[in-house]
Every structure is written in structure tokens, then in C-alpha cells.
Design an enzyme around this catalytic site. Structure first.
Site, mmCIF file in Angstrom:
data_model
loop_
_atom_site.group_PDB
_atom_site.id
_atom_site.type_symbol
_atom_site.label_atom_id
_atom_site.label_comp_id
_atom_site.label_asym_id
_atom_site.label_seq_id
_atom_site.Cartn_x
_atom_site.Cartn_y
_atom_site.Cartn_z
ATOM 1 N N HIS A 155 -1.368 10.956 -1.866
ATOM 2 C CA HIS A 155 -2.678 10.432 -1.470
ATOM 3 C C HIS A 155 -3.671 11.494 -1.043
ATOM 4 C CE1 HIS A 155 -5.631 8.830 1.444
ATOM 5 N NE2 HIS A 155 -5.729 7.857 0.568
ATOM 6 N N HIS A 188 0.826 -1.200 0.000
ATOM 7 C CA HIS A 188 0.000 0.000 0.000
ATOM 8 C C HIS A 188 0.864 1.256 0.000
ATOM 9 C CE1 HIS A 188 -3.260 2.558 2.127
ATOM 10 N NE2 HIS A 188 -3.680 2.322 0.903
#
Length: 251
Positions: A58, A15
Site C-alpha cells: 500500500h 480491506h
């Protein structure tokens, strides 16, 4: 391609790269280098800044990772080196820089961060960067209309529909939680599946199993995010592959 026998199912996916909290923060070039060293595929997040450049970052806001105020969408390419990630010397990379760094050495699960009903411009800008890349890339997004653009314009890329029931706050979901009830409801219930025409699903780990994913057993089911080995092991009973963070999974 038999997607059930592809890297999307068979290779562990780190991730935001295989990051740490010192020298290789999330979505940094060092985090992707670490993933390559461990033979992990990488998940990463792409959004477009003010001059049209796709960058890998992100959050909408800069503060959590850079300790500076502002929004990433307002940056220009020449600004990026001014924003160190965490306490490291790593800065916000462009998507082009990430592709040059990975250079086909591990697969990429690329999340498009865009909630617009018409994300065509962003999709085009991302495609313009990845179209000549010879390594493996799959596209994923919570936005079915972003995936629909790839169905119509670049169908060679495997597509994954991200989903969550958007229930209680947690460390990973809350920053992304859509304000619109309709968006939250429709993504969790996979109501816009026909627009996305996904090749796989990627559902939040806390919400599995559920009746919505059981309708689509003909495509792989991934889930996000396992934070330790126990979560990972339990999730493997429910899904075909796991996106993980903060540990080295034992398969």
C-alpha cells in the site's frame, strides 16, 4: 453482467485482505488466505517496483510495515524476501504470487497505486500479469487515467473510481493525500468521471452522502473503510457495499 447483482455489491470486501496484526498483516498472502476462509472478497493495492514487477503493497514508503527505510518503488524482485511485514514471517508479495495464492477462490478488487497523468506503462505491466487469470477481478483507482487505459485496452474488467473529499487527517487517508489541490478537488468532485467511465464508485465513508455521488445513481456506490460494526451498519444505509477492516461484519 448486472453489476448490481455481482460480487461487487453482494460480497463483503476485506480491506487489504482479512488481516490481523500478528501472523497475517495487510496485503500479505496470509491475509488473503484468511479472507478466503471467511468468504470475503479482497481489496488489495498494486504498484510497480524498479525492475517492472507489480507488487502488492500500500504505502510509498517501506517504514510503517517493514520497519526499514526506503521506498517500495526502488526495490527489485530479489529484494522482496528481505522485507518482513510487521512482526510476521510474511514478506512483500508480487501480484503474480497473490493470484497464484487466491487462484479464483474469491474475487479481487485491485487498486492501482499510480497518480501519474500518463500511467499507461504501469497499467500495461499489471494487465500482463492478470490477463490470463481466470478468477474475478475488478480494477479501481483514484487515477481516472488509469481506468481510462482499461476502458481502451481491457474493457472486460469492471472499473471503480475511488474518491475522497480529502479533508482532515485520519489514519487511512492522510498517507495517500495528493499534494496537488487540483487533484484533491477533481477527485472529490468526480470532475474526470468521463475519462474513467467507471462501472461503480468507491467513495470515502466519512464523505457520504453527497451531491456528487447522487448524480450517478445508475451505478453501484461502494465506500471505504468501515472499522467497526456501527460504521458498517450506518454505511449500508448510504452505499451498496462496504470495504471493511479490523472486525467481522454482521450483514
Amino acid at each position: 453482467m448486472d453489476i448490481f447483482k455481482s460480487w461487487i455489491v453482494e460480497q463483503p470486501i476485506a480491506h487489504r485482505g482479512f488481516f490481523d496484526y500478528d501472523n497475517a498483516p495487510e496485503n500479505s498472502l496470509n491475509a488473503f488466505r484468511r479472507a478466503i476462509e471467511h468468504n470475503y472478497a479482497v481489496e488489495l493495492d498494486v504498484q510497480i517496483i524498479s525492475d517492472g514487477t507489480p507488487v502488492v503493497f500500500h504505502d510509498d514508503e517501506l517504514s510503517r510495515l517493514t520497519h526499514k527505510d526506503g521506498y517500495v518503488k526502488n526495490l527489485k524482485t530479489e529484494d522482496l524476501n528481505q522485507y518482513n511485514l510487521g512482526k510476521s514471517d510474511q514478506t512483500i508479495p508480487t501480484l503474480k504470487q497473490v493470484l497464484e495464492t487466491i487462484n479464483g477462490r474469491t474475487p479481487i478488487l485491485l487498486e492501482i497505486k499510480n497518480g501519474a497523468l500518463k500511467p499507461q506503462d504501469d497499467c500495461q505491466k499489471i494487465y500482463d500479469v492478470i490477463k490470463d487469470y481466470t478468477g474475478e477481478i475488478a480494477i479501481q483507482s483514484f487515477n481516472p487515467y488509469a481506468l481510462e487505459w482499461f476502458v481502451n485496452n481491457a474493457p472486460k474488467y469492471p472499473r471503480g473510481l475511488l474518491a475522497s473529499r480529502w479533508r482532515k487527517k485520519n489514519r487511512d487517508v492522510e498517507p495517500d493525500q495528493p499534494k496537488s489541490f487540483f487533484v484533491r478537488y477533481s477527485t472529490g468532485h468526480l470532475l474526470l468521471f468521463k475519462h474513467a467511465k467507471p462501472n461503480f464508485l468507491n467513495y470515502e465513508i466519512r464523505d457520504l452522502p453527497n451531491r456528487f455521488v447522487r448524480k450517478h445513481k445508475d451505478i453501484p456506490l461502494l465506500c471505504w473503510v468501515a472499522y467497526n460494526q456501527e460504521e458498517y451498519t450506518n454505511a449500508m444505509k448510504k452505499a451498496d457495499n462496504i470495504v471493511f477492516q479490523d472486525f467481522e461484519p454482521k450483514i
